[in-house]
Scaffold this motif. Sequence first.
Motif, mmCIF file in Angstrom:
data_model
loop_
_atom_site.group_PDB
_atom_site.id
_atom_site.type_symbol
_atom_site.label_atom_id
_atom_site.label_comp_id
_atom_site.label_asym_id
_atom_site.label_seq_id
_atom_site.Cartn_x
_atom_site.Cartn_y
_atom_site.Cartn_z
ATOM 1 N N PRO A 298 48.909 38.061 62.087
ATOM 2 C CA PRO A 298 47.974 38.469 60.860
ATOM 3 C C PRO A 298 47.333 39.802 60.757
ATOM 4 O O PRO A 298 46.669 40.034 59.821
ATOM 5 C CB PRO A 298 46.712 37.647 61.106
ATOM 6 C CG PRO A 298 46.657 37.267 62.715
ATOM 7 C CD PRO A 298 48.181 37.238 63.072
ATOM 8 N N GLY A 299 47.626 40.529 61.376
ATOM 9 C CA GLY A 299 47.412 42.402 61.557
ATOM 10 C C GLY A 299 46.108 42.479 62.539
ATOM 11 O O GLY A 299 45.716 41.695 63.061
ATOM 12 N N GLN B 138 41.460 27.689 59.412
ATOM 13 C CA GLN B 138 42.947 28.342 59.008
ATOM 14 C C GLN B 138 43.743 28.272 60.384
ATOM 15 O O GLN B 138 45.161 28.094 60.329
ATOM 16 C CB GLN B 138 42.668 29.618 58.431
ATOM 17 C CG GLN B 138 42.230 29.742 56.927
ATOM 18 C CD GLN B 138 41.724 31.047 56.617
ATOM 19 O OE1 GLN B 138 41.273 31.773 57.524
ATOM 20 N NE2 GLN B 138 41.944 31.476 55.321
ATOM 21 N N ARG B 139 43.060 28.804 61.516
ATOM 22 C CA ARG B 139 43.871 28.763 62.768
ATOM 23 C C ARG B 139 44.367 27.307 62.971
ATOM 24 O O ARG B 139 45.540 27.240 63.444
ATOM 25 C CB ARG B 139 42.684 28.996 63.641
ATOM 26 C CG ARG B 139 43.324 28.922 65.345
ATOM 27 C CD ARG B 139 44.381 29.917 65.614
ATOM 28 N NE ARG B 139 44.295 31.241 65.417
ATOM 29 C CZ ARG B 139 43.292 32.097 66.019
ATOM 30 N NH1 ARG B 139 42.923 31.497 67.163
ATOM 31 N NH2 ARG B 139 43.022 33.363 65.810
ATOM 32 N N THR B 140 43.590 26.272 62.880
ATOM 33 C CA THR B 140 43.957 25.224 63.509
ATOM 34 C C THR B 140 45.243 24.778 62.349
ATOM 35 O O THR B 140 46.265 24.109 62.926
ATOM 36 C CB THR B 140 43.055 23.944 63.249
ATOM 37 O OG1 THR B 140 41.901 24.125 63.871
ATOM 38 C CG2 THR B 140 43.361 22.434 63.594
ATOM 39 N N LYS C 296 44.418 35.973 67.431
ATOM 40 C CA LYS C 296 43.193 36.806 67.744
ATOM 41 C C LYS C 296 42.016 35.531 67.685
ATOM 42 O O LYS C 296 42.452 34.552 66.933
ATOM 43 C CB LYS C 296 42.903 37.688 66.669
ATOM 44 C CG LYS C 296 43.826 38.912 66.695
ATOM 45 C CD LYS C 296 43.617 39.948 65.564
ATOM 46 C CE LYS C 296 41.995 40.555 65.892
ATOM 47 N NZ LYS C 296 41.774 41.364 64.924
ATOM 48 N N ALA C 297 41.022 35.759 68.237
ATOM 49 C CA ALA C 297 39.641 34.831 68.237
ATOM 50 C C ALA C 297 39.407 34.679 66.739
ATOM 51 O O ALA C 297 39.213 35.685 65.987
ATOM 52 C CB ALA C 297 38.476 35.478 69.076
ATOM 53 N N PRO C 298 39.226 33.351 66.224
ATOM 54 C CA PRO C 298 38.867 32.952 64.827
ATOM 55 C C PRO C 298 37.312 33.251 64.641
ATOM 56 O O PRO C 298 36.465 33.806 65.794
ATOM 57 C CB PRO C 298 38.837 31.743 64.826
ATOM 58 C CG PRO C 298 38.760 30.881 66.149
ATOM 59 C CD PRO C 298 39.325 32.143 67.049
ATOM 60 N N HIS C 299 36.947 33.332 63.321
ATOM 61 C CA HIS C 299 35.564 33.386 62.806
ATOM 62 C C HIS C 299 35.101 31.988 62.650
ATOM 63 O O HIS C 299 36.137 31.265 61.973
ATOM 64 C CB HIS C 299 35.473 34.692 62.020
ATOM 65 C CG HIS C 299 33.937 35.031 61.776
ATOM 66 N ND1 HIS C 299 33.161 34.171 60.784
ATOM 67 C CD2 HIS C 299 32.996 35.902 62.198
ATOM 68 C CE1 HIS C 299 32.026 34.924 60.621
ATOM 69 N NE2 HIS C 299 32.004 35.800 61.559
ATOM 70 N N GLU C 300 33.948 32.133 62.600
ATOM 71 C CA GLU C 300 33.451 30.560 62.072
ATOM 72 C C GLU C 300 33.616 30.247 60.546
ATOM 73 O O GLU C 300 33.942 29.186 60.360
ATOM 74 C CB GLU C 300 31.818 30.473 62.338
ATOM 75 C CG GLU C 300 31.363 30.390 63.597
ATOM 76 C CD GLU C 300 31.280 31.914 64.322
ATOM 77 O OE1 GLU C 300 31.772 32.960 63.747
ATOM 78 O OE2 GLU C 300 30.617 32.076 65.341
ATOM 79 N N PHE D 133 41.035 29.104 71.529
ATOM 80 C CA PHE D 133 40.416 28.595 70.550
ATOM 81 C C PHE D 133 41.835 27.947 69.654
ATOM 82 O O PHE D 133 41.631 27.445 68.663
ATOM 83 C CB PHE D 133 39.828 29.573 69.483
ATOM 84 C CG PHE D 133 38.814 30.442 70.182
ATOM 85 C CD1 PHE D 133 37.418 29.943 69.707
ATOM 86 C CD2 PHE D 133 38.855 31.644 70.820
ATOM 87 C CE1 PHE D 133 36.396 30.526 70.334
ATOM 88 C CE2 PHE D 133 37.816 32.318 71.375
ATOM 89 C CZ PHE D 133 36.629 31.548 70.814
ATOM 90 N N LEU D 134 42.656 27.794 70.569
ATOM 91 C CA LEU D 134 43.904 26.863 69.883
ATOM 92 C C LEU D 134 43.493 25.436 70.147
ATOM 93 O O LEU D 134 42.860 25.088 71.066
ATOM 94 C CB LEU D 134 45.376 27.337 70.723
ATOM 95 C CG LEU D 134 45.751 28.834 70.388
ATOM 96 C CD1 LEU D 134 46.650 29.000 71.172
ATOM 97 C CD2 LEU D 134 46.265 28.781 68.991
ATOM 98 N N PRO D 135 44.150 24.461 69.330
ATOM 99 C CA PRO D 135 44.024 23.335 69.431
ATOM 100 C C PRO D 135 44.443 22.684 71.222
ATOM 101 O O PRO D 135 45.344 23.274 71.694
ATOM 102 C CB PRO D 135 45.085 22.584 68.448
ATOM 103 C CG PRO D 135 45.373 23.620 67.515
ATOM 104 C CD PRO D 135 45.201 24.819 68.109
ATOM 105 N N ASP D 136 43.583 21.866 71.555
ATOM 106 C CA ASP D 136 43.989 21.389 72.862
ATOM 107 C C ASP D 136 45.346 20.969 73.140
ATOM 108 O O ASP D 136 46.009 20.169 72.398
ATOM 109 C CB ASP D 136 43.112 20.033 73.198
ATOM 110 C CG ASP D 136 41.714 20.604 73.343
ATOM 111 O OD1 ASP D 136 41.369 21.682 73.494
ATOM 112 O OD2 ASP D 136 40.874 19.655 73.329
#
Length: 261
Positions: free
Chosen positions: A154-155, A164-166, A184-188, A209-212
């Motif tokens: 994503p840059g 969006q990450r999930t 990268k670490a997501p934002h809320e 922060f990826l799905p389990d």
Amino acid sequence: MGHVIPLAEFAALLASRHGFNVTLIASPIDPSAAAYRSIATSLPSQVNSITLPFPPPDYFPEHTHRIPHSQPSPTTSLAALASIVVDLFSFVTYDLAFEGLESGAFLAINSEPGKPPVYPVGPLVWTRSTEHEEHECVQWLDRQPSGSVVYVAPGSEETLTWQQRTELALGLELSHHRFLWVVKAPHEAKANASLLSSSSTQGSNPLDFLPDGFIGRTKEFGLVLPSWAPQDKVLGHVATGVFVSHCGWNSLLESITNGVA
């Protein structure tokens, strides 16, 4: 970084091939980032790199999408220079692209009376190695079939929301296609948070922060890297067949140069 890299490469070529003394002026969001420092320190001695401070997050009004910059006029204060080179964000001066993409625009610009000539150059991509060892992702790509890998990045200055990450992770997992994903670490809540504001997740391990169980379930066909990958080498690898990008300037240039859609 996407706008610094092409100009850094052009500055290096002007210095090494034509003997020009070049001043490269940039205002990266994070001048301490390893990627920026590696480029700045690898430039030829004839290139003087000047780093200007980037405005703090509270400088920008809420919901800002266009970043204001203060730039000198090329026809007044810079009259003593032999030439000025700008990128496409420098709308106060002149746009810079290469003729294959912007032929109509360049014909129109050069037809205006009283304006200095504009010469399109490029595409310009960083081809100078800043690593002493081959990155693990290149070794992983060496083991994959030709054109089989989806590269997702994503840059350097963009981020995704938690949702969006999930969704992206689940899509990659369910597709069962080979993939290389730079996370990268997501934002809320804000998809443009990394660029225009601070985030409570900054400084965290992006893999947390990826799905389990995601990495374990996809380890047979996917590789996940935190924060960064040598993108020029990834896009130039024969195993890379598809590029999922935020469509930043440098990513577009590297994708076109390497013929990856």
